[in-house]
Design a protein around this motif. Structure first.
Motif, PDB file in Angstrom:
ATOM      1  N   TYR A  79     -79.308  27.128 -75.989  1.00 14.60           N
ATOM      2  CA  TYR A  79     -80.147  26.058 -74.258  1.00 14.60           C
ATOM      3  C   TYR A  79     -79.277  24.688 -73.953  1.00 14.60           C
ATOM      4  O   TYR A  79     -79.530  24.815 -73.040  1.00 14.60           O
ATOM      5  CB  TYR A  79     -81.537  25.706 -75.308  1.00 14.60           C
ATOM      6  N   HIS A  80     -78.832  24.575 -74.282  1.00 17.57           N
ATOM      7  CA  HIS A  80     -78.154  23.768 -73.795  1.00 17.57           C
ATOM      8  C   HIS A  80     -76.785  23.699 -72.539  1.00 17.57           C
ATOM      9  O   HIS A  80     -76.717  23.349 -71.630  1.00 17.57           O
ATOM     10  CB  HIS A  80     -76.994  22.225 -74.903  1.00 17.57           C
ATOM     11  N   PHE A  83     -78.905  24.813 -69.888  1.00 13.78           N
ATOM     12  CA  PHE A  83     -80.015  23.600 -69.454  1.00 13.78           C
ATOM     13  C   PHE A  83     -78.802  22.723 -68.754  1.00 13.78           C
ATOM     14  O   PHE A  83     -78.433  22.314 -67.478  1.00 13.78           O
ATOM     15  CB  PHE A  83     -80.021  22.490 -70.110  1.00 13.78           C
ATOM     16  N   TRP A 108     -84.253  18.171 -62.610  1.00 13.75           N
ATOM     17  CA  TRP A 108     -84.662  17.844 -64.745  1.00 13.75           C
ATOM     18  C   TRP A 108     -86.644  18.391 -64.190  1.00 13.75           C
ATOM     19  O   TRP A 108     -86.492  19.557 -64.827  1.00 13.75           O
ATOM     20  CB  TRP A 108     -84.683  16.715 -65.178  1.00 13.75           C
ATOM     21  N   ARG A 111     -87.498  21.684 -64.043  1.00 12.28           N
ATOM     22  CA  ARG A 111     -86.832  22.718 -64.839  1.00 12.28           C
ATOM     23  C   ARG A 111     -87.768  22.791 -65.588  1.00 12.28           C
ATOM     24  O   ARG A 111     -88.921  23.482 -66.748  1.00 12.28           O
ATOM     25  CB  ARG A 111     -85.420  22.441 -65.506  1.00 12.28           C
ATOM     26  N   GLU A 115     -90.931  25.707 -67.593  1.00 14.22           N
ATOM     27  CA  GLU A 115     -91.052  25.277 -68.745  1.00 14.22           C
ATOM     28  C   GLU A 115     -92.658  25.403 -68.927  1.00 14.22           C
ATOM     29  O   GLU A 115     -92.688  25.423 -70.341  1.00 14.22           O
ATOM     30  CB  GLU A 115     -89.414  24.538 -69.251  1.00 14.22           C
ATOM     31  N   CYS A 120     -90.396  23.492 -74.169  1.00 13.39           N
ATOM     32  CA  CYS A 120     -89.037  22.971 -73.957  1.00 13.39           C
ATOM     33  C   CYS A 120     -88.636  22.476 -75.215  1.00 13.39           C
ATOM     34  O   CYS A 120     -89.239  21.947 -76.031  1.00 13.39           O
ATOM     35  CB  CYS A 120     -88.589  21.615 -73.182  1.00 13.39           C
ATOM     36  N   TRP A 147     -77.295  14.609 -73.634  1.00 14.12           N
ATOM     37  CA  TRP A 147     -77.606  14.152 -71.706  1.00 14.12           C
ATOM     38  C   TRP A 147     -78.347  13.463 -71.573  1.00 14.12           C
ATOM     39  O   TRP A 147     -78.780  12.403 -69.739  1.00 14.12           O
ATOM     40  CB  TRP A 147     -78.993  15.055 -71.863  1.00 14.12           C
TER      41      TRP A 147
END
Length: 232
Positions: A79-80, A83, A108, A111, A115, A120, A147
């Protein structure tokens, strides 16, 4: 010139194909697991459900990760990575300072707005593992800190470039910006309130206006922008 004997060459080629197939299978399992975790949370991951989704045996799925915990950690890392590809790397191509900070937030925001219909993992995972110490929580917290660290660096660069006031507190601004995303996720996903995305964007503009060089701290904040579309 020496020539590799044919039997050895065949073994190496077979080994390479087997490795590639194994990597492809693992990637397929991860993709299915990421979709499952996005809708049901990391604790909702099920080896049996993944076996059904990938048309594999439970033992076949288990063999690629070794444990449910390792699967959860692998999903967090995947996922990271996605991202970063979608949000971080495109944004850092922007000019240093405020243009880059704006790009990071805007990507961000987009996204999170997508989601709304899934979830998320950063946010749902924090709810699941906030008081549960262990490797999964550590992996999740590490990704979130990474992040936040990128956002903090963007804020500090904005100060260094002279776009934000020298007395700007980077951690305070980071807290305020991160809070917008949490509020957006709550209002758009849980309450299904229309216009949440545009409200978050307007709130970010207000935060920047407060810290930007030359801002009159006694002046009223900029007017709220009219929502362009309702959050789904």
């Amino acid at each position: 010139m020496s020539v590799t004997p044919l039997p050895i060459a065949r073994k190496r080629a077979a080994s390479t194909r087997s490795l590639q197939k194994g990597q492809q299978t693992r990637a397929a399992i991860l993709d299915a697991a990421l979709g499952q975790a996005s809708h049901m949370g990391l604790e909702g991951l099920s080896i049996g459900a993944l076996a059904d989704l990938t048309h594999m045996s439970k033992s076949g799925v288990f063999a690629h990760f070794g444990s449910r915990e390792e699967l959860q950690i692998a999903v967090i890392r995947e996922y990271h990575a996605r991202f970063e590809e979608e949000v971080f790397f495109p944004a850092v191509r922007e000019a240093r300072g405020l243009p880059r900070l704006r790009a990071l937030f805007e990507r961000w925001l987009r996204r999170v707005s997508v989601e709304v219909d899934s979830g998320c993992i950063y946010i749902s995972g924090a709810v699941e593992f906030d008081d549960r110490p262990g490797p999964v929580r550590d992996a999740l917290a590490s990704m979130v800190r990474a992040w936040q660290g990128a956002l903090e660096r963007a804020i500090r660069l904005s100060i260094a470039e002279g776009h934000l006031r020298a007395d700007t507190d980077p951690l305070q601004m980071l807290f305020e910006v991160h809070g917008l995303i949490l509020a957006l996720h709550h209002d758009a996903r849980f309450l299904r309130l229309p216009g949440a995305v545009d409200r978050a964007r307007s709130a970010f503009d207000r935060i920047v206006a407060h810290y930007v060089v030359g801002a009159d701290q006694s002046a009223p904040p900029p007017p709220e922008r009219k929502p362009r579309q309702a959050a789904r």
